[in-house]
Write a protein that holds these residues in place. Sequence first.
Motif, PDB file in Angstrom:
ATOM      1  N   SER A 346     -20.877 -50.947  93.228  1.00  0.00           N
ATOM      2  CA  SER A 346     -20.814 -52.600  92.852  1.00  0.00           C
ATOM      3  C   SER A 346     -19.393 -53.183  92.489  1.00  0.00           C
ATOM      4  N   LEU A 347     -18.445 -52.367  91.840  1.00  0.00           N
ATOM      5  CA  LEU A 347     -17.138 -53.134  91.962  1.00  0.00           C
ATOM      6  C   LEU A 347     -16.281 -53.139  93.020  1.00  0.00           C
ATOM      7  N   LEU A 348     -16.605 -52.146  93.967  1.00  0.00           N
ATOM      8  CA  LEU A 348     -15.742 -52.194  95.230  1.00  0.00           C
ATOM      9  C   LEU A 348     -16.273 -53.265  96.005  1.00  0.00           C
ATOM     10  N   CYS A 349     -17.673 -53.527  95.835  1.00  0.00           N
ATOM     11  CA  CYS A 349     -18.244 -54.492  96.675  1.00  0.00           C
ATOM     12  C   CYS A 349     -18.084 -55.883  96.066  1.00  0.00           C
ATOM     13  N   VAL A 350     -18.108 -55.986  94.687  1.00  0.00           N
ATOM     14  CA  VAL A 350     -17.989 -57.453  94.380  1.00  0.00           C
ATOM     15  C   VAL A 350     -16.876 -57.132  92.792  1.00  0.00           C
ATOM     16  N   PRO A 351     -15.749 -56.977  93.129  1.00  0.00           N
ATOM     17  CA  PRO A 351     -15.151 -57.048  91.783  1.00  0.00           C
ATOM     18  C   PRO A 351     -15.078 -57.974  90.736  1.00  0.00           C
ATOM     19  N   ALA A 352     -15.344 -59.170  91.179  1.00  0.00           N
ATOM     20  CA  ALA A 352     -15.463 -60.078  90.010  1.00  0.00           C
ATOM     21  C   ALA A 352     -16.602 -59.849  89.300  1.00  0.00           C
ATOM     22  N   TRP A 353     -17.710 -59.178  89.503  1.00  0.00           N
ATOM     23  CA  TRP A 353     -18.796 -58.857  88.648  1.00  0.00           C
ATOM     24  C   TRP A 353     -18.410 -58.058  87.365  1.00  0.00           C
ATOM     25  N   LEU A 354     -17.116 -57.487  87.481  1.00  0.00           N
ATOM     26  CA  LEU A 354     -16.888 -56.712  86.152  1.00  0.00           C
ATOM     27  C   LEU A 354     -16.836 -57.791  84.796  1.00  0.00           C
ATOM     28  N   TYR A 355     -16.746 -59.009  85.065  1.00  0.00           N
ATOM     29  CA  TYR A 355     -16.351 -59.943  83.910  1.00  0.00           C
ATOM     30  C   TYR A 355     -17.887 -60.812  83.646  1.00  0.00           C
ATOM     31  N   SER A 356     -18.934 -60.321  84.661  1.00  0.00           N
ATOM     32  CA  SER A 356     -20.165 -60.966  84.341  1.00  0.00           C
ATOM     33  C   SER A 356     -20.846 -60.532  83.183  1.00  0.00           C
ATOM     34  N   PRO A 357     -21.386 -61.240  82.039  1.00  0.00           N
ATOM     35  CA  PRO A 357     -21.916 -60.820  81.219  1.00  0.00           C
ATOM     36  C   PRO A 357     -23.417 -59.878  81.654  1.00  0.00           C
ATOM     37  N   GLY A 358     -24.063 -60.374  82.819  1.00  0.00           N
ATOM     38  CA  GLY A 358     -25.189 -59.698  83.123  1.00  0.00           C
ATOM     39  C   GLY A 358     -24.726 -58.390  83.601  1.00  0.00           C
ATOM     40  N   PHE A 359     -23.820 -58.195  84.148  1.00  0.00           N
ATOM     41  CA  PHE A 359     -23.350 -56.863  84.899  1.00  0.00           C
ATOM     42  C   PHE A 359     -22.869 -55.984  83.543  1.00  0.00           C
ATOM     43  N   GLN A 360     -22.032 -56.512  82.579  1.00  0.00           N
ATOM     44  CA  GLN A 360     -21.789 -55.732  81.654  1.00  0.00           C
ATOM     45  C   GLN A 360     -22.841 -55.209  80.811  1.00  0.00           C
ATOM     46  N   LEU A 361     -23.868 -56.210  80.454  1.00  0.00           N
ATOM     47  CA  LEU A 361     -25.080 -55.785  79.835  1.00  0.00           C
ATOM     48  C   LEU A 361     -25.719 -54.589  80.571  1.00  0.00           C
ATOM     49  N   SER A 362     -26.230 -54.967  81.934  1.00  0.00           N
ATOM     50  CA  SER A 362     -26.777 -54.094  82.534  1.00  0.00           C
ATOM     51  C   SER A 362     -26.469 -52.490  82.766  1.00  0.00           C
ATOM     52  N   TYR A 363     -25.221 -52.456  82.960  1.00  0.00           N
ATOM     53  CA  TYR A 363     -24.481 -51.220  83.235  1.00  0.00           C
ATOM     54  C   TYR A 363     -24.359 -50.643  81.671  1.00  0.00           C
ATOM     55  N   ALA A 364     -23.976 -51.277  80.611  1.00  0.00           N
ATOM     56  CA  ALA A 364     -23.705 -50.861  79.249  1.00  0.00           C
ATOM     57  C   ALA A 364     -25.251 -50.255  78.727  1.00  0.00           C
ATOM     58  N   VAL A 365     -26.196 -51.129  78.748  1.00  0.00           N
ATOM     59  CA  VAL A 365     -27.458 -50.611  78.198  1.00  0.00           C
ATOM     60  C   VAL A 365     -28.131 -49.331  78.952  1.00  0.00           C
ATOM     61  N   THR A 366     -27.633 -49.309  80.253  1.00  0.00           N
ATOM     62  CA  THR A 366     -28.577 -48.563  81.048  1.00  0.00           C
ATOM     63  C   THR A 366     -27.839 -47.248  80.680  1.00  0.00           C
ATOM     64  N   TRP A 367     -26.392 -47.127  80.451  1.00  0.00           N
ATOM     65  CA  TRP A 367     -25.640 -45.872  80.042  1.00  0.00           C
ATOM     66  C   TRP A 367     -26.445 -45.629  78.656  1.00  0.00           C
ATOM     67  N   GLY A 368     -26.534 -46.518  77.721  1.00  0.00           N
ATOM     68  CA  GLY A 368     -26.926 -46.065  76.452  1.00  0.00           C
ATOM     69  C   GLY A 368     -28.175 -45.503  76.543  1.00  0.00           C
ATOM     70  N   LEU A 369     -29.302 -45.953  77.037  1.00  0.00           N
ATOM     71  CA  LEU A 369     -30.694 -45.087  77.325  1.00  0.00           C
ATOM     72  C   LEU A 369     -30.527 -43.924  78.019  1.00  0.00           C
ATOM     73  N   LEU A 370     -29.700 -43.796  78.903  1.00  0.00           N
ATOM     74  CA  LEU A 370     -29.624 -42.444  79.780  1.00  0.00           C
ATOM     75  C   LEU A 370     -29.233 -41.314  78.667  1.00  0.00           C
ATOM     76  N   VAL A 371     -28.005 -41.597  78.000  1.00  0.00           N
ATOM     77  CA  VAL A 371     -27.392 -40.768  76.987  1.00  0.00           C
ATOM     78  C   VAL A 371     -28.018 -40.730  75.597  1.00  0.00           C
ATOM     79  N   ALA A 372     -28.673 -41.691  75.264  1.00  0.00           N
ATOM     80  CA  ALA A 372     -29.136 -41.489  73.913  1.00  0.00           C
ATOM     81  C   ALA A 372     -30.608 -41.818  73.457  1.00  0.00           C
ATOM     82  N   ALA A 373     -31.417 -42.327  74.358  1.00  0.00           N
ATOM     83  CA  ALA A 373     -32.641 -42.851  73.939  1.00  0.00           C
ATOM     84  C   ALA A 373     -33.518 -41.521  73.773  1.00  0.00           C
ATOM     85  N   ALA A 374     -33.471 -40.618  74.628  1.00  0.00           N
ATOM     86  CA  ALA A 374     -34.420 -39.608  74.410  1.00  0.00           C
ATOM     87  C   ALA A 374     -34.008 -38.692  73.338  1.00  0.00           C
TER      88      ALA A 374
END
Length: 812
Positions: A346-374
């Motif tokens: 994603s970042l190699l395709c669209v570097p500006a996404w790094l500062y998008s709130p939607g991008f940050q929330l999507s990846y951060a929440v997905t990470w949290g769910l993968l490592v902590a929800a179960a």
Amino acid sequence: MTARPGLWAGLGACGGTALAFALASQGWALAWAAFCACCGMLALGWGRRTGVRTARWVALGAFFAALALARTAFSPALAPSALEDLGAQEGMAVVLDGVVAQPPRLDGDRLQLVVRGMGAQVDAARGALDGERVLVRVRLAHPEERRAAEALGRGDRVRVAGTLERPPLPRNPGAFDYRRHLERQGIRWIVRVSGLTAVDVDSGGRFSLLRWADDAQRRLSAVLAGTLAPQTAGFLQALVLGDQSALEPEAMDVLTRLGLRHAVAISGLHVSLMVGLFLFFLRSVGVTRERAVIGLLAFVPAYVALTGMSPSAVRAGLMAELALLVFAFRRSADALNAWGWALAVSLLCVPAWLYSPGFQLSYAVTWGLLVAAAPLARRLSKGPMPLRALVAVTLVAQAVSFPLVAWHFHNAHGLAPVANLVLVPVVSLLLLPLGTAVLLLALVHPAFAFAPARLADGAVDLFLALAALLDRPFFFTGWPPPPVWWWPLYGLALGAWVYGLERWKGRRVWMAFGAVFVLLLASRWTGGDGGAVRVTFLDVGQGNAAVVEAGGKVFLVDGGGQPAIPTEAWRRRRDPFDAGADVVVPYLLYRGARRIDMVFVSHGDEDHLGGLFAVVKQLAVNEVAVGPEFGSRARERAFLGLCARQGVSVRRVFAGMTRPVAPGVFWRVVHPPRTGCAGCTENDASLVLELHAYGRVVLFAGDVEERGEQAMVAGRRVRDVDVLKVAHHGSETSTSAAWLSAVRPEWAVVSVGAQNRYGHPHPAVVERLDRHGARVLRTDRHGAITVVIRSDGRMRVVPTLPARPEAAAARP
């Protein structure tokens, strides 16, 4: 982590992209790319010699950091502006040739295009733009132009004649930095165009996959619009197709405040459902499992393109593609590894996404769910597993997303966890499948979709009604951006909690969770203001609004607003500018306001009253103060009715009344008298207030005109002041010489809109202020103006737009 190369690649790409944007220089970014590549080679060589496997993953991370640095260096964000090389300056005429690069946005009589420039003529200079992106804003002149604008799409070649502008700087403290947002996308110039006749379009009959996806999305949205009630159609268009253009702004505001905006964003849930439906269809017509996987590999990117390719949709699509590839090659799947590869791509395709709130929330929440929800669901001991899993998902998502929400949106809702716990399953298990079924059946024949469409109408109405019920102002509060020192502490606490869920026993896990919770609360702490009084005259355009913070209390004087000008139906925007919702409320949230202790309404003109409707609807307000004659006009009565419905008490105030705030700080009402202002105009009956703070005086003069000024001077109700909020935006009918001789202001603040049609402030008023020794600041030139009065009486006056803070000299 050592067995997950995707994580190393993702983290390397993330770090490299962030470093490139921080350097803000192509040369330095490329130099650091070379350095990271060398480090990667050294790590790889050392790993081969020693046999340490971790060195290979470190090398991989370094290589991806180098790739991200180089990619960002050559992205539009860091590329030099070719328009500037042609001598572009604000106000210059320009003719721009280019290609429409993003789906056009059409709202009322406003058309917005992002054009990838191929060439331009600036005055007499002409040259190539090498793909520089330019934002084009067109004010449509008549309905036929709107119909023509609806046919525009990505890939169309255009020639545009207009005027150059720079993207605006934020004009109020804590406001969204639109210029930086555009610059990160490589957009440094805006071309303002009057009428579609200044835009020549050449569709050319060229096929574009993205244009096809945009057209398909529009056609499918039209199918839903023709089958469902308008509110339901707008909601399901966003939920199923990613098209939020028809979603009611009020509904989106409610979802945003409750932290439910992700519920209508295309994400992994949508992709999983569509993959499952498509797989079921392929298998039911006899396609083998292996060929079905090949079909799905083509279907997923097509669906992501159809839904607009938002960051969350792209993330979900990339992870789905990787999972399908793993399945096709019969390898074991690792979701966290796929998450890392998706982040890197994603970042190699669209570097500006790094500062998008939607991008940050999507990846951060997905990470949290993968490592902590179960692990957390297993830790919870009571209730059936589905309920424990739901609670775990909600807690983890809130813990991970809350800091980002506070940073970007400056708010928190006490019922957000409840709303997510109750309403997200409704979206997942009912509304999304139901909306998909309505769309598929309507494509066959509208009659087949009649029954599920009526069910969808009722379900969406119930969902939005429940959301509105939970959206109580009492639970909605401002949350200032967490301080810098807080982020590493919170990261350590969150990491310890996640680590302990799998490895620790007993109380240590809950102690770590307690640390996370305490740090979340501590993020509100900003160090205090030492008892200082802060007065902020907000830039609300041609209107008045001032926020006063003193003694831990918050006061608001007027709320801005725009007079309602009759317009043709086709010109009306779906979400027009509202000074209260777009300026006053965001500023109060940025300042961390929990509630407003008192709102002073100077009078009922729309440019003072209009924005207060949004304030009272969205925030908790203790009390509203109005003058003796307030309530004679329909708009004033509507506001009083809203206050009654919201449970806000209304107090009528008059000259001589005071309200203590803190030791050494109090309000005094100067005008009008208790009996009202007989024979006065609405302006002359304005509420005039003095704020006394540690020996300093700030005078809020409303829209009072010369007759009202004479009455206050004759009654000796005014005295020397330090700061004067100039009455009636600097109109010639106010701020008389006699008035200025009586109040002798050191500073004069004019709240006025840029290039307003009234010619405010009048040159004669500015000349009188100058003659009386007042230093004049104007919101149209200086943005919001903040006055800070310390407990020792020292005062600073600070404009928002570039200017040096000036300290007021003590009066002799």
